[in-house]
Design an enzyme around this catalytic site. Sequence first.
Site, short mmCIF file in Angstrom:
data_model
loop_
_atom_site.label_atom_id
_atom_site.label_comp_id
_atom_site.label_asym_id
_atom_site.label_seq_id
_atom_site.Cartn_x
_atom_site.Cartn_y
_atom_site.Cartn_z
N LYS A 133 53.46 17.79 108.58
CA LYS A 133 53.56 19.08 109.29
C LYS A 133 52.48 20.06 108.83
O LYS A 133 51.83 19.85 107.79
CB LYS A 133 54.97 19.66 109.04
CG LYS A 133 56.09 18.80 109.66
CD LYS A 133 57.44 19.51 109.53
CE LYS A 133 58.55 18.69 110.16
NZ LYS A 133 59.86 19.38 110.13
N TYR A 186 60.58 18.56 120.42
CA TYR A 186 61.88 18.90 119.81
C TYR A 186 62.94 19.27 120.85
O TYR A 186 63.89 19.98 120.53
CB TYR A 186 61.69 20.07 118.82
CG TYR A 186 61.15 19.64 117.47
CD1 TYR A 186 61.88 18.77 116.64
CD2 TYR A 186 59.94 20.12 117.00
CE1 TYR A 186 61.40 18.38 115.41
CE2 TYR A 186 59.45 19.73 115.75
CZ TYR A 186 60.19 18.87 114.96
OH TYR A 186 59.72 18.49 113.73
N ASN A 218 58.97 22.10 106.07
CA ASN A 218 59.43 21.07 105.13
C ASN A 218 58.57 19.81 105.10
O ASN A 218 59.05 18.71 104.90
CB ASN A 218 60.91 20.76 105.37
CG ASN A 218 61.18 20.25 106.76
OD1 ASN A 218 60.26 20.11 107.56
ND2 ASN A 218 62.43 19.94 107.06
N HIS A 268 58.09 15.13 109.13
CA HIS A 268 59.11 14.73 110.11
C HIS A 268 59.24 13.22 110.03
O HIS A 268 58.25 12.53 109.77
CB HIS A 268 58.67 15.12 111.52
CG HIS A 268 59.48 14.44 112.60
ND1 HIS A 268 60.68 14.95 113.04
CD2 HIS A 268 59.29 13.27 113.26
CE1 HIS A 268 61.18 14.11 113.95
NE2 HIS A 268 60.36 13.10 114.10
N GLU A 280 59.75 9.09 120.38
CA GLU A 280 58.73 9.85 119.64
C GLU A 280 57.38 9.13 119.54
O GLU A 280 56.33 9.77 119.59
CB GLU A 280 59.26 10.16 118.23
CG GLU A 280 60.44 11.12 118.27
CD GLU A 280 61.05 11.39 116.90
OE1 GLU A 280 60.61 10.78 115.90
OE2 GLU A 280 61.97 12.23 116.84
P1 GDP Z 1 65.22 16.42 109.86
O1 GDP Z 1 65.63 15.22 110.67
O2 GDP Z 1 65.53 16.27 108.39
O3 GDP Z 1 63.78 16.83 110.11
O4 GDP Z 1 66.15 17.65 110.31
P2 GDP Z 1 66.72 18.12 111.74
O5 GDP Z 1 66.52 17.05 112.79
O6 GDP Z 1 68.09 18.64 111.51
O7 GDP Z 1 65.82 19.37 112.12
C1 GDP Z 1 64.52 19.23 112.64
C2 GDP Z 1 63.60 20.23 111.96
O8 GDP Z 1 64.06 21.56 112.27
C3 GDP Z 1 63.63 20.21 110.43
O9 GDP Z 1 62.79 19.23 109.86
C4 GDP Z 1 63.15 21.60 110.10
O10 GDP Z 1 61.74 21.74 110.23
C5 GDP Z 1 63.84 22.43 111.17
N1 GDP Z 1 65.16 22.94 110.73
C6 GDP Z 1 66.29 22.23 110.47
N2 GDP Z 1 67.32 23.02 110.11
C7 GDP Z 1 66.83 24.29 110.13
C8 GDP Z 1 67.39 25.57 109.86
O11 GDP Z 1 68.58 25.70 109.51
N3 GDP Z 1 66.56 26.66 110.01
C9 GDP Z 1 65.25 26.54 110.39
N4 GDP Z 1 64.51 27.67 110.49
N5 GDP Z 1 64.69 25.35 110.65
C10 GDP Z 1 65.44 24.23 110.53
#
Ligand code: GDP
Length: 138
Positions: free
Chosen positions: A9, A49, A112, A115, A126
Amino acid sequence: MEQTLSIIKPDAVKKNVIGEIVKRFESNGLKIKAMKMIKMSQKDAEGFYYVHRERPFYKSLAEFMSSGPVVVIVLEGKDAIKKNRDLMGATDPKKADKGTIRADFADNIEQNAVHGSDSVESAKFEIPFFFSSMEMVN
Ligand code: GDP
């Protein structure tokens, strides 16, 4: 053999740790099948997304993901999806296990570092989102 999509990222690209992250994939038995650096538009990131469109952080996430270049990678290996998720660590770097990519390089729950596809179905959406069959040369 399984394939998964990884994205380094914008936060991690800015920190100059592309090589360190790629090294973790390679040294843990994942093969780089395809890789390129791109910059997404806000619309591209919203498309990628789309599954998260109802979540409160959707717009902000798409803004972050289009804020700078990212490196998109197709990884291949046995149980590649789970292996990559294990190497990444939990979404929130504060909760990520020691030694994972997110524990070492991520700033916060949104910015973070990486991905990774979370299922075979996600990987099937994807990978072709970013790569044509001609680019899967390896
Ligand atoms: P991943 O599969 O671990 O990447 O997590 P998710 O699929 O739940 O979320 C996708 C992406 O959205 C994450 O990698 C973060 O960049 C972002 N994200 C997830 N949860 C949060 C949150 O609570 N707040 C914010 N601002 N971003 C989030």
